[in-house]
Design a protein around this motif. Structure first.
Motif, PDB file in Angstrom:
ATOM      1  N   GLN A   1      56.589  46.386  32.128  1.00 13.12           N
ATOM      2  CA  GLN A   1      58.210  47.037  31.163  1.00 13.12           C
ATOM      3  C   GLN A   1      58.142  45.980  29.956  1.00 13.12           C
ATOM      4  OE1 GLN A   1      61.114  46.728  34.195  1.00 13.12           O
ATOM      5  NE2 GLN A   1      60.346  48.635  35.206  1.00 13.12           N
ATOM      6  N   PRO A   2      58.684  46.671  29.043  1.00 13.06           N
ATOM      7  CA  PRO A   2      59.318  46.043  28.077  1.00 13.06           C
ATOM      8  C   PRO A   2      60.117  44.773  28.353  1.00 13.06           C
ATOM      9  CG  PRO A   2      59.693  48.123  27.706  1.00 13.06           C
ATOM     10  CD  PRO A   2      59.322  48.141  28.934  1.00 13.06           C
ATOM     11  N   GLY A   3      59.524  43.501  27.416  1.00 13.44           N
ATOM     12  CA  GLY A   3      60.289  42.437  27.714  1.00 13.44           C
ATOM     13  C   GLY A   3      59.378  41.323  28.732  1.00 13.44           C
ATOM     14  N   GLY A   4      58.468  42.227  29.582  1.00  9.99           N
ATOM     15  CA  GLY A   4      57.751  41.547  30.466  1.00  9.99           C
ATOM     16  C   GLY A   4      56.473  40.529  29.855  1.00  9.99           C
ATOM     17  N   SER A   5      55.748  40.130  30.837  1.00 11.44           N
ATOM     18  CA  SER A   5      54.535  39.231  30.501  1.00 11.44           C
ATOM     19  C   SER A   5      53.342  39.644  31.118  1.00 11.44           C
ATOM     20  CB  SER A   5      55.045  37.912  30.926  1.00 11.44           C
ATOM     21  OG  SER A   5      56.268  37.221  30.248  1.00 11.44           O
ATOM     22  N   LEU A   6      52.304  39.271  30.201  1.00  8.81           N
ATOM     23  CA  LEU A   6      51.081  39.430  31.079  1.00  8.81           C
ATOM     24  C   LEU A   6      50.050  38.276  30.498  1.00  8.81           C
ATOM     25  CD1 LEU A   6      49.917  43.136  30.712  1.00  8.81           C
ATOM     26  CD2 LEU A   6      50.226  41.979  32.861  1.00  8.81           C
ATOM     27  N   ARG A   7      49.133  38.134  31.265  1.00  9.17           N
ATOM     28  CA  ARG A   7      48.012  36.945  30.846  1.00  9.17           C
ATOM     29  C   ARG A   7      46.656  37.634  30.821  1.00  9.17           C
ATOM     30  NH1 ARG A   7      46.094  30.684  32.584  1.00  9.17           N
ATOM     31  NH2 ARG A   7      44.780  32.051  34.298  1.00  9.17           N
ATOM     32  N   LEU A   8      45.954  37.659  29.772  1.00  5.60           N
ATOM     33  CA  LEU A   8      44.716  38.150  29.824  1.00  5.60           C
ATOM     34  C   LEU A   8      43.753  37.108  29.815  1.00  5.60           C
ATOM     35  CD1 LEU A   8      44.875  40.902  26.662  1.00  5.60           C
ATOM     36  CD2 LEU A   8      45.231  41.016  29.306  1.00  5.60           C
ATOM     37  N   SER A   9      42.553  37.430  30.279  1.00  8.30           N
ATOM     38  CA  SER A   9      41.477  36.431  30.324  1.00  8.30           C
ATOM     39  C   SER A   9      40.075  37.054  29.913  1.00  8.30           C
ATOM     40  CB  SER A   9      41.065  35.878  31.696  1.00  8.30           C
ATOM     41  OG  SER A   9      42.148  35.404  32.483  1.00  8.30           O
TER      42      SER A   9
ATOM     43  N   THR B   1      40.314  45.421  27.545  1.00  2.46           N
ATOM     44  CA  THR B   1      41.339  45.778  28.731  1.00  2.46           C
ATOM     45  C   THR B   1      42.833  46.406  28.144  1.00  2.46           C
ATOM     46  OG1 THR B   1      42.265  44.653  30.668  1.00  2.46           O
ATOM     47  CG2 THR B   1      42.219  43.433  28.587  1.00  2.46           C
ATOM     48  N   LEU B   2      43.155  47.479  29.052  1.00  2.00           N
ATOM     49  CA  LEU B   2      44.239  48.072  28.534  1.00  2.00           C
ATOM     50  C   LEU B   2      45.337  47.629  28.870  1.00  2.00           C
ATOM     51  CD1 LEU B   2      45.496  50.787  27.225  1.00  2.00           C
ATOM     52  CD2 LEU B   2      45.357  51.793  29.448  1.00  2.00           C
TER      53      LEU B   2
ATOM     54  N   GLN C   1      33.554  38.868  29.098  1.00  2.00           N
ATOM     55  CA  GLN C   1      34.326  40.001  30.113  1.00  2.00           C
ATOM     56  C   GLN C   1      35.690  39.539  30.152  1.00  2.00           C
ATOM     57  OE1 GLN C   1      32.294  42.038  32.008  1.00  2.00           O
ATOM     58  NE2 GLN C   1      34.159  43.078  33.205  1.00  2.00           N
ATOM     59  N   ALA C   2      36.600  40.694  29.510  1.00  2.00           N
ATOM     60  CA  ALA C   2      37.958  40.558  29.591  1.00  2.00           C
ATOM     61  C   ALA C   2      38.426  41.474  30.694  1.00  2.00           C
ATOM     62  CB  ALA C   2      38.449  41.402  28.342  1.00  2.00           C
ATOM     63  N   SER C   3      39.824  40.514  31.132  1.00  2.00           N
ATOM     64  CA  SER C   3      40.441  41.064  32.361  1.00  2.00           C
ATOM     65  C   SER C   3      41.678  40.803  32.226  1.00  2.00           C
ATOM     66  CB  SER C   3      40.020  40.680  33.726  1.00  2.00           C
ATOM     67  OG  SER C   3      39.944  39.197  33.659  1.00  2.00           O
ATOM     68  N   GLY C   4      42.670  41.499  32.952  1.00  2.00           N
ATOM     69  CA  GLY C   4      43.976  41.185  33.064  1.00  2.00           C
ATOM     70  C   GLY C   4      45.045  42.176  32.470  1.00  2.00           C
TER      71      GLY C   4
ATOM     72  N   ASN D   1      37.030  25.276  27.944  1.00  2.00           N
ATOM     73  CA  ASN D   1      35.589  25.215  27.824  1.00  2.00           C
ATOM     74  C   ASN D   1      34.861  24.906  28.808  1.00  2.00           C
ATOM     75  OD1 ASN D   1      35.752  26.292  25.185  1.00  2.00           O
ATOM     76  ND2 ASN D   1      36.029  24.196  24.089  1.00  2.00           N
ATOM     77  N   ALA D   2      35.478  24.288  29.749  1.00  2.00           N
ATOM     78  CA  ALA D   2      34.653  23.943  31.124  1.00  2.00           C
ATOM     79  C   ALA D   2      34.641  25.080  31.815  1.00  2.00           C
ATOM     80  CB  ALA D   2      35.746  22.764  31.792  1.00  2.00           C
ATOM     81  N   LYS D   3      35.511  25.794  31.913  1.00  2.00           N
ATOM     82  CA  LYS D   3      35.211  27.410  32.462  1.00  2.00           C
ATOM     83  C   LYS D   3      34.834  28.321  31.765  1.00  2.00           C
ATOM     84  CE  LYS D   3      39.055  26.287  35.501  1.00  2.00           C
ATOM     85  NZ  LYS D   3      40.692  26.937  36.406  1.00  2.00           N
ATOM     86  N   ASN D   4      34.352  28.069  30.363  1.00  2.00           N
ATOM     87  CA  ASN D   4      34.156  29.113  29.577  1.00  2.00           C
ATOM     88  C   ASN D   4      35.052  30.397  29.447  1.00  2.00           C
ATOM     89  OD1 ASN D   4      31.911  27.809  28.864  1.00  2.00           O
ATOM     90  ND2 ASN D   4      30.285  29.160  29.418  1.00  2.00           N
ATOM     91  N   THR D   5      36.167  30.023  29.288  1.00  2.00           N
ATOM     92  CA  THR D   5      37.230  31.079  29.381  1.00  2.00           C
ATOM     93  C   THR D   5      38.219  30.997  28.338  1.00  2.00           C
ATOM     94  OG1 THR D   5      36.865  31.422  31.879  1.00  2.00           O
ATOM     95  CG2 THR D   5      38.975  32.549  31.056  1.00  2.00           C
ATOM     96  N   VAL D   6      38.558  32.187  27.622  1.00  2.00           N
ATOM     97  CA  VAL D   6      40.103  32.357  26.895  1.00  2.00           C
ATOM     98  C   VAL D   6      41.202  33.022  27.442  1.00  2.00           C
ATOM     99  CG1 VAL D   6      40.477  32.823  24.400  1.00  2.00           C
ATOM    100  CG2 VAL D   6      38.172  32.033  24.841  1.00  2.00           C
TER     101      VAL D   6
END
Length: 120
Positions: free
Chosen positions: A11-19, A114-115, A3-6, A72-77
């Motif tokens: 804006q250009p130059g900005g940041s995001l974190r996907l999970s 996730t888009l 299950q992907a999210s985030g 791995n303790a949270k099963n998340t990448v």
């Protein structure tokens, strides 16, 4: 199951974190990866990480800007994306496989995507 999210608009130059959250108790046995697919283009490899998290692999297009990690303790990448560019706009998919691969066909399990939109 993955299950992907985030995703979102940035804006250009900005940041995001996907999970990417995985179900099951053997997640650490799998290589995890992120792919992306822009409109009208093929799905392309972004980054991958070994089951233990000690090795990572990346596409040249994201070198120095994106970082993959896992808990791995949270099963998340995770995929930390910095210095985003308009050409990073795509649907981002997480995937898992028992072996490392750089093409989508090598991966057995996929999240729903996730888009990410990079635009001013």
């Amino acid at each position: 199951q993955l299950q992907a999210s985030g995703g979102g608009l940035v804006q250009p130059g900005g940041s995001l974190r996907l999970s990417c959250a995985a179900s099951g108790r053997t997640f650490s046995r799998y290589v995890a990866a992120w792919f992306r697919q822009a409109p009208g283009k093929e799905r392309e490899f972004v980054q991958a990480i070994s089951g233990s998290g000690d090795r990572t692999y990346y596409a040249d297009s994201v070198k120095g800007r994106f970082t993959i990690s896992r808990d791995n303790a949270k099963n998340t990448v995770y995929l930390q994306m910095n210095s985003l560019k308009p050409e990073d706009t795509a649907v981002y998919y997480c995937a898992a496989s028992t072996m490392l691969g750089y093409v989508a066909s090598r991966y057995n399990y996929w999240g729903q995507g996730t888009l990410v939109t990079v635009s001013s």
